[in-house]
Design an enzyme around this catalytic site. Sequence first.
Site, PDB file in Angstrom:
ATOM      1  N   SER A  16       0.846  -1.192   0.000  1.00  0.00           N
ATOM      2  CA  SER A  16       0.000   0.000   0.000  1.00  0.00           C
ATOM      3  C   SER A  16       0.880   1.239   0.000  1.00  0.00           C
ATOM      4  O   SER A  16       2.079   1.175   0.318  1.00  0.00           O
ATOM      5  CB  SER A  16      -0.928   0.020   1.226  1.00  0.00           C
ATOM      6  OG  SER A  16      -0.168   0.111   2.419  1.00  0.00           O
ATOM      7  N   ASP A 239      12.708   2.793   2.149  1.00  0.00           N
ATOM      8  CA  ASP A 239      11.794   3.014   3.270  1.00  0.00           C
ATOM      9  C   ASP A 239      12.399   2.619   4.611  1.00  0.00           C
ATOM     10  O   ASP A 239      12.131   3.252   5.633  1.00  0.00           O
ATOM     11  CB  ASP A 239      10.441   2.340   3.035  1.00  0.00           C
ATOM     12  CG  ASP A 239      10.525   0.873   2.646  1.00  0.00           C
ATOM     13  OD1 ASP A 239      11.610   0.266   2.766  1.00  0.00           O
ATOM     14  OD2 ASP A 239       9.501   0.324   2.200  1.00  0.00           O
TER      15      ASP A 239
END
Length: 479
Positions: A16, A239
């Site tokens: 997501s 990330d």
Amino acid sequence: MSVAGTVAAVDLGASSGRVMLGRVGPNELSVHPVARFANNPVRTIDGLHWDILDLHRNVLAGLRAAVREAPTLRSVAVDSWAVDYALLSGTRMIANPYHYRDERTADGVRATHALVPPEQLYARNGLQLLPFNTLYQLAADRLAGALEPADSMLLIPDLITYWLTGRQVAERTNASTTGLLDQATGDWDADLITRLGLPRTLFAELVDPGSTVGPLLAGVADEIGAPARLEVVAVGSHDTASAVVAVPMTSPDCAYISSGTWSLVGVELDQPVLSEASRLANFTNEGGVDGRVRFLRNVMGLWLLSESLRTWERAGTPSDLPALLAAAAQVPGPVPVFDVDDPRFLAPGDMPARIAELCAERGLPVPRTPVEVVRWIVESLAAAYARALQQAGELSGQAIRTVHVVGGGSQNALLCQLTADRTGLPVLAGPVEATAIGNVLIQARSQGLVSGSLENLRSLVARTFTPVRYDARVVERTT
């Protein structure tokens, strides 16, 4: 510095994405989402791909919402998962990027190791051997002739940044996951690139987290309703690099687990560990913000749970994960442990059947119900975390007295408690949105809203977000 300001973090995960607004000042830190969207891969006749155009459309819609809510937005930055990339010819993307779970990379691994043996690779790049590392994917593309029309390669966050600014760069923390950076210099390893038969022109200029990439393109600014002068900043665009910035470590004897689709388990160092023992333990040395080294092991993560839920849903028996976890916590011990990093778990598919198959092969009790599958997975993840943390301490020489869990897994109370039990160490869980917070903090520092070292930034996180503490219990276990 007494005035707080707002920045926007585009955080793209493997399942997501989200656009978050962060407000930051010397004694202020808050984040909240303005857009969330699914990231669903697409399988075509030639393999598994990311739907990157849909992701980009959602990014623009999220930034439009961010500008509406915060018209005085100071900057924007993008982070995402690592290793995957798009090939470009001029300004044109040649094809949708492959997904790292695509099966095409086996030939790339063999071809790469035929040119440069694994021990030589590790001495140069310090990376854990994972079949989807960028250099193996590029080797597969070379064998398929896919590199011939390409004159540049951009990792996913660099691609989105290029579409926002028109400037092609390679942010250094994410570039470190390609296997093509020299650990000694932090620059592209030109000799290794040549030995692997890759065009040197593919690789963009390297930039450090905190650098300004450039202002928005006029067309992009117009589309999202932002001033054209709005800056796009490079952060820890891998990330995990951003997540580690936001781990509220207040002493050097801490380890971290960034727990999401993957679990990244390790410690932060000033120098890489390139020993043969480290290579054989399959530990990686990835670039961190401010020149730090993320010495860690990639462990299969919450993917095992999410793919099991998808399997049950496809079979017509959708399941509620919180209810399953609550029931799984009541399963009496000892609970068997399987190898969560078995290669059969990498590709999408029937995860419960694969787990049952592996357990049967190893002579372990086979889970018969969804509750048992969930308990077996969580117990096995906690055991893998404990092994990786013990090895991280032994290989690096760094004492570990506290474990921080950030990301989605920090909300999984059973996983956090079992991790405390198996490590014998206190586990501090949170913040959940560590990646977005780290992204926001590096932007804020580049905009002069905060200052100082990573330790200063983490101190702000620690003052703002109260973790949930889990202390070790004495429990009976099989391993």
